[in-house]
Write a protein that holds these residues in place. Structure first.
Motif, PDB file in Angstrom:
ATOM      1  N   GLU A  42       0.825  -1.215   0.000  1.00  9.89           N
ATOM      2  CA  GLU A  42       0.000   0.000   0.000  1.00  9.89           C
ATOM      3  C   GLU A  42       0.855   1.259   0.000  1.00  9.89           C
ATOM      4  N   GLY A  43       2.165   1.079   0.179  1.00  8.81           N
ATOM      5  CA  GLY A  43       3.055   2.244   0.118  1.00  8.81           C
ATOM      6  C   GLY A  43       3.767   2.552   1.421  1.00  8.81           C
ATOM      7  N   TYR A  44       3.403   1.855   2.503  1.00  5.58           N
ATOM      8  CA  TYR A  44       4.085   2.120   3.785  1.00  5.58           C
ATOM      9  C   TYR A  44       5.512   1.610   3.724  1.00  5.58           C
ATOM     10  N   ARG A  45       6.413   2.343   4.357  1.00  5.09           N
ATOM     11  CA  ARG A  45       7.807   1.876   4.456  1.00  5.09           C
ATOM     12  C   ARG A  45       7.987   1.311   5.857  1.00  5.09           C
ATOM     13  N   ILE A  46       8.065  -0.021   5.927  1.00  2.00           N
ATOM     14  CA  ILE A  46       8.226  -0.675   7.233  1.00  2.00           C
ATOM     15  C   ILE A  46       9.515  -1.474   7.199  1.00  2.00           C
ATOM     16  N   GLU A  47      10.387  -1.116   8.120  1.00  2.00           N
ATOM     17  CA  GLU A  47      11.682  -1.780   8.190  1.00  2.00           C
ATOM     18  C   GLU A  47      11.552  -2.997   9.115  1.00  2.00           C
ATOM     19  N   ALA A  48      12.120  -4.137   8.675  1.00  2.00           N
ATOM     20  CA  ALA A  48      12.094  -5.332   9.540  1.00  2.00           C
ATOM     21  C   ALA A  48      13.533  -5.717   9.849  1.00  2.00           C
ATOM     22  N   VAL A  49      13.894  -5.709  11.127  1.00  2.00           N
ATOM     23  CA  VAL A  49      15.266  -6.042  11.523  1.00  2.00           C
ATOM     24  C   VAL A  49      15.234  -7.214  12.497  1.00  2.00           C
ATOM     25  N   GLN A  50      16.078  -8.201  12.186  1.00  2.00           N
ATOM     26  CA  GLN A  50      16.089  -9.393  13.038  1.00  2.00           C
ATOM     27  C   GLN A  50      16.431  -9.037  14.490  1.00  2.00           C
ATOM     28  N   ASN A  51      15.789  -9.663  15.403  1.00  2.00           N
ATOM     29  CA  ASN A  51      15.959  -9.443  16.847  1.00  2.00           C
ATOM     30  C   ASN A  51      15.482  -8.074  17.333  1.00  2.00           C
ATOM     31  N   LYS A  52      15.002  -7.257  16.439  1.00  2.00           N
ATOM     32  CA  LYS A  52      14.482  -5.947  16.878  1.00  2.00           C
ATOM     33  C   LYS A  52      12.984  -5.847  16.582  1.00  2.00           C
ATOM     34  N   GLY A  53      12.616  -6.212  15.377  1.00  2.00           N
ATOM     35  CA  GLY A  53      11.197  -6.161  15.014  1.00  2.00           C
ATOM     36  C   GLY A  53      10.920  -5.230  13.853  1.00  2.00           C
ATOM     37  N   TYR A  54       9.737  -4.621  13.891  1.00  2.00           N
ATOM     38  CA  TYR A  54       9.303  -3.765  12.784  1.00  2.00           C
ATOM     39  C   TYR A  54       9.315  -2.306  13.213  1.00  2.00           C
ATOM     40  N   ARG A  55       9.641  -1.435  12.229  1.00  2.00           N
ATOM     41  CA  ARG A  55       9.644   0.001  12.525  1.00  2.00           C
ATOM     42  C   ARG A  55       9.067   0.747  11.313  1.00  2.00           C
ATOM     43  N   LEU A  56       8.201   1.706  11.603  1.00  2.00           N
ATOM     44  CA  LEU A  56       7.586   2.488  10.525  1.00  2.00           C
ATOM     45  C   LEU A  56       8.509   3.651  10.175  1.00  2.00           C
ATOM     46  N   LEU A  57       8.844   3.777   8.891  1.00  2.00           N
ATOM     47  CA  LEU A  57       9.707   4.878   8.462  1.00  2.00           C
ATOM     48  C   LEU A  57       8.847   5.988   7.884  1.00  2.00           C
ATOM     49  N   PRO A  58       9.323   7.235   7.969  1.00  2.00           N
ATOM     50  CA  PRO A  58       8.520   8.335   7.439  1.00  2.00           C
ATOM     51  C   PRO A  58       8.244   8.116   5.955  1.00  2.00           C
TER      52      PRO A  58
END
Ligand code: BTN
Length: 326
Positions: A42-58
């Motif tokens: 849908e256009g969201y930038r979501i970063e996935a990092v192992q052992n940290k999880g998900y983060r929404l980017l601007p």
């Protein structure tokens, strides 16, 4: 679940572990992973990092179903919200839905309208990708006499919502044009279905010029947009949610007090032409006087030069400043 994931990631502003998301929504890791994948599409930038999880980017503005749901911070106004890429008119769709049994609070939102409608038979310019067009369905059980005041309640909510959202000094030009620096930024069109003394529904449509920069020649001198007035982009989904939040509060007060009550003072404090000379244009006549603000019925009181006061009922009347639009 997608809108809740967005709301949670936005609120946290940091990594949220997959495990926490699974626990929060009571679903498997695969279900979370799939939902995140759909959001990315849908256009969201979501970063996935192992052992940290998900983060929404601007990201650049996303105006759609999940963004609107994730921003809505109300009990009932804006629930459900139904987003369309394109509609003839959100008011028209809202009326069809209301007839078919849509619940009070349903909000119809469109990215563009092909036949946007304004007051007194005018059209409402509704290009895609830039402005906000939305209509709220109400199914009140109060007396028909109160129905016409709902449009003023939405006018107040729109002015307060715009102020809250981007800090511009939005005022009200009676009955419910919202103006900034003497130019119109938002219009409201309420329509209702009434049978004798029973209100089937009221739909209240709001059009806000958010990002548009060019206006048709006939409104170029009197219209403006939030982008022009604030000098920066305004997120439409957040703006719609802010207006809904303000409306829910104002309408709650309106219901509780059984009329405009204390909202009248708030409305009058934002009225741009209060205490100023205005020209009242009715289909058959025209006169000038000093605007004194609204009364309990939402009528504009205009004092003529002979000291008499005329109550103006919205209907087909237009009120202008003597030197121009405001
Ligand atoms: C006016 O100032 O003339 C009222 C304009 C109302 C425009 C809004 S845009 C959303 C809703 N759908 C419509 O067709 N009209 C209203």
């Amino acid at each position: 679940m997608r809108s809740e994931i967005i709301a949670l990631l936005r609120q946290r502003g940091d990594y949220v572990s997959g495990q926490e998301l699974c626990g929060h929504f009571g679903v498997s890791r695969t279900a979370v992973w799939k939902a995140v994948g759909q959001l990315k599409k849908e256009g969201y930038r979501i970063e996935a990092v192992q052992n940290k999880g998900y983060r929404l980017l601007p990201e650049d503005e996303i105006f759609g179903q999940h963004e609107l749901e994730s921003r809505m911070d109300t009990e009932w106004a804006g629930h459900p919200v139904i987003f369309y890429e394109e509609l003839s008119s959100t008011n028209l769709q809202a009326k069809l839905d209301a007839e078919k049994g849509a619940q009070q609070g349903t909000l119809i939102v469109a990215d563009m309208q092909t036949a946007g409608r304004g007051r007194r038979g005018r059209t409402w310019s509704s290009p895609p990708g830039t402005n906000a067009y939305f209509t709220l369905i109400l199914k009140p059980d109060f007396a028909v006499e109160l129905a016409s005041m709902v449009t003023l309640v939405m006018g107040l909510a729109a002015a307060e919502g715009i102020r809250k959202n981007c800090g511009v000094e939005a005022g009200i030009k009676w009955p419910n044009d919202i103006v900034v620096n003497g130019k119109k930024i938002c219009g409201i069109l309420a329509e209702m279905s009434v049978e004798r003394d029973f209100i089937h529904y009221i739909v209240t449509g709001v059009g806000i010029n958010v990002g548009c920069q060019d206006f048709a020649p006939e409104i170029a001198d009197t219209a403006t947009s939030l982008y022009r007035e604030c000098g920066h982009k305004v997120d439409r989904a957040k703006l719609v949610a802010d207006v809904m939040k303000c409306f829910e509060r104002c309408y709650g007060q309106f219901r509780q007090e059984g009329g405009l009550g204390s909202l009248k003072e708030r409305y009058n404090s934002l009225l741009v032409n209060k205490g100023r000379e205005v020209r009242v244009l009715t289909p058959g006549a025209e006169f000038q006087g000093i605007s004194q603000g609204i009364n309990d019925a939402g009528e504009l009181l205009v004092e003529r030069s002979d000291g008499s006061v005329t109550n103006i009922y919205a209907g087909e009347v237009s009120v202008r400043g003597i030197y121009g639009y405001v």
